[in-house]
Design an enzyme around this catalytic site. Structure first.
Site, short mmCIF file in Angstrom:
data_model
loop_
_atom_site.label_atom_id
_atom_site.label_comp_id
_atom_site.label_asym_id
_atom_site.label_seq_id
_atom_site.Cartn_x
_atom_site.Cartn_y
_atom_site.Cartn_z
N LYS A 100 -12.57 4.23 5.87
CA LYS A 100 -13.55 4.65 4.92
C LYS A 100 -14.22 3.25 4.07
O LYS A 100 -15.02 2.35 4.67
CB LYS A 100 -13.97 5.62 3.60
CG LYS A 100 -12.98 6.85 4.27
CD LYS A 100 -12.95 8.03 3.62
CE LYS A 100 -11.84 7.42 2.18
NZ LYS A 100 -10.25 7.37 2.56
N ARG A 157 -14.19 14.25 -3.79
CA ARG A 157 -12.69 14.67 -2.97
C ARG A 157 -12.44 15.96 -3.50
O ARG A 157 -11.28 16.98 -2.89
CB ARG A 157 -11.67 13.99 -3.23
CG ARG A 157 -11.39 12.40 -2.78
CD ARG A 157 -9.80 11.85 -3.31
NE ARG A 157 -8.49 11.06 -2.77
CZ ARG A 157 -9.32 10.07 -2.42
NH1 ARG A 157 -10.39 8.57 -3.17
NH2 ARG A 157 -8.35 8.59 -1.68
N ARG A 206 -1.10 -2.19 -3.00
CA ARG A 206 -1.52 -0.81 -3.29
C ARG A 206 0.44 -0.35 -3.49
O ARG A 206 0.51 0.38 -2.33
CB ARG A 206 -2.16 -0.07 -2.49
CG ARG A 206 -3.60 -0.47 -2.73
CD ARG A 206 -4.77 -0.10 -1.40
NE ARG A 206 -4.61 1.83 -2.05
CZ ARG A 206 -5.44 2.69 -1.49
NH1 ARG A 206 -6.50 1.82 -0.79
NH2 ARG A 206 -5.26 3.70 -1.49
N ARG A 246 -0.02 12.67 -0.21
CA ARG A 246 -2.70 12.00 -0.35
C ARG A 246 -2.23 12.59 0.29
O ARG A 246 -3.63 13.31 1.09
CB ARG A 246 -2.31 11.00 -0.32
CG ARG A 246 -2.25 9.88 -1.44
CD ARG A 246 -2.24 8.46 -1.20
NE ARG A 246 -2.64 8.09 -0.66
CZ ARG A 246 -2.62 6.41 -0.22
NH1 ARG A 246 -2.11 5.85 0.40
NH2 ARG A 246 -4.02 6.29 0.07
N ARG A 288 -2.43 -1.76 6.41
CA ARG A 288 -1.89 -1.86 5.88
C ARG A 288 -1.35 -2.66 4.48
O ARG A 288 -1.69 -3.37 3.61
CB ARG A 288 -3.53 -0.44 5.11
CG ARG A 288 -4.61 -1.29 3.87
CD ARG A 288 -5.00 -0.24 2.73
NE ARG A 288 -4.67 1.10 2.65
CZ ARG A 288 -5.11 2.31 3.11
NH1 ARG A 288 -6.88 1.91 3.39
NH2 ARG A 288 -4.53 2.88 2.32
P1 AMP Z 1 -8.29 5.69 -2.52
O1 AMP Z 1 -8.64 4.30 -2.62
O2 AMP Z 1 -9.43 6.67 -2.57
O3 AMP Z 1 -7.09 6.20 -1.74
O4 AMP Z 1 -7.83 6.38 -3.73
C1 AMP Z 1 -6.91 6.09 -4.13
C2 AMP Z 1 -6.28 6.75 -4.96
O5 AMP Z 1 -6.57 6.70 -6.56
C3 AMP Z 1 -6.27 8.28 -4.55
O6 AMP Z 1 -5.22 8.31 -4.18
C4 AMP Z 1 -6.40 8.70 -6.45
O7 AMP Z 1 -5.05 8.86 -7.17
C5 AMP Z 1 -7.53 8.01 -6.97
N1 AMP Z 1 -8.50 8.70 -6.83
C6 AMP Z 1 -9.62 7.92 -6.11
N2 AMP Z 1 -10.69 8.40 -6.04
C7 AMP Z 1 -10.23 9.58 -6.39
C8 AMP Z 1 -11.32 10.59 -6.72
N3 AMP Z 1 -12.33 10.46 -6.15
N4 AMP Z 1 -10.90 12.11 -7.44
C9 AMP Z 1 -9.76 11.95 -8.11
N5 AMP Z 1 -8.55 10.80 -7.23
C10 AMP Z 1 -9.32 9.82 -6.76
#
Ligand code: AMP
Length: 194
Positions: free
Chosen positions: A14, A89, A136, A147, A128
């Site tokens: 994404k 999400r 990360r 996740r 990654r």
């Molecule tokens: P991402 O970079 O989108 O994979 O997000 C990393 C982490 O941030 C996720 O595993 C969640 O802990 C938190 N996070 C990101 N976006 C959301 C969201 N829309 N709702 C809840 N938690 C989020």
């Protein structure tokens, strides 16, 4: 220009695809994961609340995330079109986004589902993690499993939510990055006005 959502599991690409749309279409990327990571780095109140939840691969509260999105949508650069990356999400977030867009006079052009089966994702996250040098904390096999299970339980239902609204486009995310971009652009050209 319309606004779009990129939907897909962790490691689906994404963020990579969003960057390409930023370059090619002058849209802005709204990644709640990036916003939350920035908050953690700054040590802000939101960051302090979010860190442990993120490290464990769970979801930060709908309230916190929706608040961040609402604030971001008040900035003038969103007029060129927003790519929502990693948001919404949960169904509650999708409903909140519907309300926010209506309030701010914005439209949703399309929701692009980047489909990648689970078995591909472990390798991608390992790649990654190697590329980002471990910046990360949630890019490891154990957290990825968490996740992914949250993705299937909480986020995948949004596929039907948007399908029933007639907004959904599904593309094969296992193809080469360029081929995924091409498929996405084709889908968007057919769907998104202007
Ligand atoms: P991402 O970079 O989108 O994979 O997000 C990393 C982490 O941030 C996720 O595993 C969640 O802990 C938190 N996070 C990101 N976006 C959301 C969201 N829309 N709702 C809840 N938690 C989020």
């Amino acid at each position: 220009m319309n606004n779009i959502i990129l939907l897909g599991p962790p490691g689906a690409g994404k963020g990579t695809q969003a960057q390409r749309l930023v370059e090619r279409r002058g849209m802005v990327q709204l990644s709640t994961g990036d916003m939350l990571r920035a908050a953690v780095k700054e040590g802000s109140e939101i960051g302090l609340k979010a860190k442990a939840v993120m490290d464990a691969g769970r979801l930060v509260s709908d309230e916190i995330v929706t608040g961040c999105v609402s604030e971001r949508l008040d900035q003038p650069d969103v007029a060129g079109g927003v790519i929502f990356d990693g948001f919404p999400r949960t169904t509650a977030q999708a409903e909140a986004l519907d309300r926010l867009l209506a309030e701010k006079g914005m439209q949703l052009g399309a929701v692009v589902e980047i489909r990648v089966p689970d078995e591909y994702l472990v390798d991608r996250i390992k790649t990654r993690a190697a590329q980002t040098g471990g910046t990360r904390a949630d890019d490891n096999e154990e957290t990825l499993k968490q996740r992914l299970s949250i993705y299937h339980a909480e986020t995948a239902p949004l596929i039907d939510y948007y399908r029933s609204g007639g907004k959904l486009v599904s593309i094969d995310g296992t193809a080469e990055i360029d081929a995924v971009t091409a498929a996405m652009e084709e889908a968007l050209d057919a769907r998104v006005d202007g």
